[in-house]
Design a protein around this motif. Structure first.
Motif, PDB file in Angstrom:
ATOM      1  N   THR A   1       1.061  -1.123   0.096  1.00  0.00           N
ATOM      2  CA  THR A   1      -0.077  -0.006   0.061  1.00  0.00           C
ATOM      3  C   THR A   1       0.939   1.118   0.004  1.00  0.00           C
ATOM      4  O   THR A   1       0.571   2.290  -0.543  1.00  0.00           O
ATOM      5  CB  THR A   1      -0.927   0.211   1.497  1.00  0.00           C
ATOM      6  N   LEU A   2       1.755   1.131   1.085  1.00  0.00           N
ATOM      7  CA  LEU A   2       2.776   2.599   0.952  1.00  0.00           C
ATOM      8  C   LEU A   2       4.063   2.386   0.082  1.00  0.00           C
ATOM      9  O   LEU A   2       4.661   3.163  -0.159  1.00  0.00           O
ATOM     10  CB  LEU A   2       2.993   2.520   2.432  1.00  0.00           C
ATOM     11  N   ASN A   3       4.136   1.225  -0.554  1.00  0.00           N
ATOM     12  CA  ASN A   3       5.182   1.028  -1.526  1.00  0.00           C
ATOM     13  C   ASN A   3       6.594   1.334  -0.909  1.00  0.00           C
ATOM     14  O   ASN A   3       7.549   1.944  -1.364  1.00  0.00           O
ATOM     15  CB  ASN A   3       5.036   1.968  -2.872  1.00  0.00           C
ATOM     16  N   MET A   4       6.803   0.678   0.369  1.00  0.00           N
ATOM     17  CA  MET A   4       8.186   1.015   0.977  1.00  0.00           C
ATOM     18  C   MET A   4       9.188  -0.299   0.475  1.00  0.00           C
ATOM     19  O   MET A   4       8.493  -1.181  -0.309  1.00  0.00           O
ATOM     20  CB  MET A   4       7.929   0.713   2.488  1.00  0.00           C
ATOM     21  N   TYR A   5      10.237  -0.003   0.745  1.00  0.00           N
ATOM     22  CA  TYR A   5      11.336  -0.678  -0.086  1.00  0.00           C
ATOM     23  C   TYR A   5      11.851  -1.716   1.224  1.00  0.00           C
ATOM     24  O   TYR A   5      12.159  -2.823   0.887  1.00  0.00           O
ATOM     25  CB  TYR A   5      12.239  -0.046  -0.916  1.00  0.00           C
ATOM     26  N   LYS A   6      11.786  -1.080   2.464  1.00  0.00           N
ATOM     27  CA  LYS A   6      12.392  -1.807   3.491  1.00  0.00           C
ATOM     28  C   LYS A   6      11.586  -1.451   4.602  1.00  0.00           C
ATOM     29  O   LYS A   6      11.051  -0.403   4.937  1.00  0.00           O
ATOM     30  CB  LYS A   6      13.754  -1.409   3.679  1.00  0.00           C
ATOM     31  N   VAL A   7      11.520  -2.506   5.490  1.00  0.00           N
ATOM     32  CA  VAL A   7      10.557  -2.511   6.787  1.00  0.00           C
ATOM     33  C   VAL A   7      11.669  -2.789   8.029  1.00  0.00           C
ATOM     34  O   VAL A   7      12.270  -3.905   7.639  1.00  0.00           O
ATOM     35  CB  VAL A   7       9.309  -3.234   6.850  1.00  0.00           C
ATOM     36  N   TYR A   8      11.864  -2.111   9.089  1.00  0.00           N
ATOM     37  CA  TYR A   8      13.015  -2.410   9.775  1.00  0.00           C
ATOM     38  C   TYR A   8      12.024  -2.414  11.370  1.00  0.00           C
ATOM     39  O   TYR A   8      10.937  -1.880  11.514  1.00  0.00           O
ATOM     40  CB  TYR A   8      13.961  -1.644  10.112  1.00  0.00           C
ATOM     41  N   LEU A   9      12.988  -2.852  12.419  1.00  0.00           N
ATOM     42  CA  LEU A   9      12.730  -2.869  13.788  1.00  0.00           C
ATOM     43  C   LEU A   9      13.753  -3.124  14.507  1.00  0.00           C
ATOM     44  O   LEU A   9      15.004  -3.318  14.115  1.00  0.00           O
ATOM     45  CB  LEU A   9      11.684  -3.870  13.915  1.00  0.00           C
ATOM     46  N   TRP A  10      13.568  -2.663  15.805  1.00  0.00           N
ATOM     47  CA  TRP A  10      14.525  -2.683  16.849  1.00  0.00           C
ATOM     48  C   TRP A  10      13.927  -3.812  17.753  1.00  0.00           C
ATOM     49  O   TRP A  10      12.844  -3.607  18.229  1.00  0.00           O
ATOM     50  CB  TRP A  10      14.663  -1.480  17.686  1.00  0.00           C
ATOM     51  N   VAL A  11      14.739  -4.618  18.542  1.00  0.00           N
ATOM     52  CA  VAL A  11      14.271  -5.360  19.502  1.00  0.00           C
ATOM     53  C   VAL A  11      15.305  -5.771  20.471  1.00  0.00           C
ATOM     54  O   VAL A  11      16.625  -6.110  19.843  1.00  0.00           O
ATOM     55  CB  VAL A  11      13.889  -6.840  18.795  1.00  0.00           C
ATOM     56  N   ASP A  12      15.045  -5.900  21.674  1.00  0.00           N
ATOM     57  CA  ASP A  12      16.092  -6.247  22.533  1.00  0.00           C
ATOM     58  C   ASP A  12      16.598  -7.820  22.534  1.00  0.00           C
ATOM     59  O   ASP A  12      15.892  -8.610  21.940  1.00  0.00           O
ATOM     60  CB  ASP A  12      15.242  -6.400  23.903  1.00  0.00           C
ATOM     61  N   VAL A  13      17.902  -7.663  22.551  1.00  0.00           N
ATOM     62  CA  VAL A  13      18.494  -9.024  22.209  1.00  0.00           C
ATOM     63  C   VAL A  13      18.115 -10.347  23.135  1.00  0.00           C
ATOM     64  O   VAL A  13      17.984 -11.349  22.730  1.00  0.00           O
ATOM     65  CB  VAL A  13      20.175  -8.957  22.238  1.00  0.00           C
ATOM     66  N   ASP A  14      17.453  -9.969  24.190  1.00  0.00           N
ATOM     67  CA  ASP A  14      17.003 -11.081  25.274  1.00  0.00           C
ATOM     68  C   ASP A  14      15.500 -11.312  24.870  1.00  0.00           C
ATOM     69  O   ASP A  14      15.297 -12.166  25.335  1.00  0.00           O
ATOM     70  CB  ASP A  14      17.211 -10.402  26.632  1.00  0.00           C
ATOM     71  N   ASN A  15      14.895 -10.498  24.133  1.00  0.00           N
ATOM     72  CA  ASN A  15      13.416 -10.897  23.688  1.00  0.00           C
ATOM     73  C   ASN A  15      13.463 -12.155  22.626  1.00  0.00           C
ATOM     74  O   ASN A  15      13.182 -11.985  21.428  1.00  0.00           O
ATOM     75  CB  ASN A  15      12.908  -9.634  23.152  1.00  0.00           C
TER      76      ASN A  15
ATOM     77  N   PHE B   1      19.124  -4.810  15.349  1.00  0.00           N
ATOM     78  CA  PHE B   1      18.610  -3.854  14.204  1.00  0.00           C
ATOM     79  C   PHE B   1      18.116  -4.890  13.292  1.00  0.00           C
ATOM     80  O   PHE B   1      18.979  -5.570  12.718  1.00  0.00           O
ATOM     81  CB  PHE B   1      19.428  -2.862  13.686  1.00  0.00           C
ATOM     82  N   MET B   2      16.871  -5.178  12.924  1.00  0.00           N
ATOM     83  CA  MET B   2      16.319  -6.053  12.016  1.00  0.00           C
ATOM     84  C   MET B   2      15.544  -5.406  10.670  1.00  0.00           C
ATOM     85  O   MET B   2      15.031  -4.517  11.097  1.00  0.00           O
ATOM     86  CB  MET B   2      15.565  -7.210  12.625  1.00  0.00           C
ATOM     87  N   GLY B   3      15.591  -6.040   9.589  1.00  0.00           N
ATOM     88  CA  GLY B   3      14.980  -5.481   8.563  1.00  0.00           C
ATOM     89  C   GLY B   3      14.842  -6.664   7.557  1.00  0.00           C
ATOM     90  O   GLY B   3      15.036  -7.721   7.556  1.00  0.00           O
ATOM     91  N   ILE B   4      13.705  -6.185   6.656  1.00  0.00           N
ATOM     92  CA  ILE B   4      13.493  -6.936   5.453  1.00  0.00           C
ATOM     93  C   ILE B   4      13.239  -6.061   4.415  1.00  0.00           C
ATOM     94  O   ILE B   4      12.583  -4.875   4.352  1.00  0.00           O
ATOM     95  CB  ILE B   4      12.334  -7.932   5.720  1.00  0.00           C
TER      96      ILE B   4
END
Length: 177
Positions: free
Chosen positions: A116-130, A163-166
């Protein structure tokens, strides 16, 4: 829900009437620690933020809706239309945690970002312990792009973060297999 019964899940736009449920989530210390935020927010403050951001094109906030029941939120924030990327965030309420709804909601959020938004990359931050969240993100095709040392302060201490992405092409390729 009993004996493995699941409800139909959809995401829909956050409405002012959902703020009371968001307020409960935003004031739960353990949940906010996972978002690297302080568990402190009045309903008035939340309403003011809602009013301030209602027309902001750099974010999309969705409710995870299970046949009319609030089950959490999934958000696309820091939407960058030039570089075509955005951050995704999710919270599932305790009642619906561990039932597969987080993965479904994330998939719907990522689909929205790419299709819908035509993004090229989606990313996130996650605690390494999660570990539970990292597992879900990996299943959806997100990969760890880096580890940021002591990136966030929450729960009285500093936390390392992945830092994770797709990328859109990887997501489409994964869906077709």
């Amino acid at each position: 829900m009993k004996n493995g019964e699941t409800k139909e899940m959809r995401i829909r736009a956050l409405e002012r009437t959902d703020l009371k449920n968001i307020h409960i989530i935003d004031n739960k210390a353990e949940t906010m620690r996972l978002w690297f935020e302080e568990p402190y927010e009045s309903l008035d403050e939340l309403t003011s933020l809602y009013d301030k951001h209602i027309h902001d094109t750099h974010e999309r906030r969705f409710v995870i809706d299970l046949e009319g029941v609030f089950a959490g939120i999934v958000e696309l924030v820091s939407i960058d239309y030039i570089h075509r990327n955005c951050e995704i965030q999710i919270i599932i309420t305790d009642k619906y945690s561990g039932l597969g709804y987080a993965q479904q909601a994330l998939k719907k959020g990522v689909d929205y970002a790419f299709h819908t938004l035509n993004m090229y990359k989606v990313y996130l931050w996650v605690d390494v312990d999660n570990k539970k969240a990292v597992h879900i993100y990996n299943k959806l095709g997100f990969s760890i792009e880096g580890t940021i040392k002591q990136q966030f302060f929450a729960g009285g201490k500093y936390h390392d973060s992945y830092f994770m992405g797709i990328l859109k092409e990887d997501y489409i390729h994964q869906k077709s297999n």
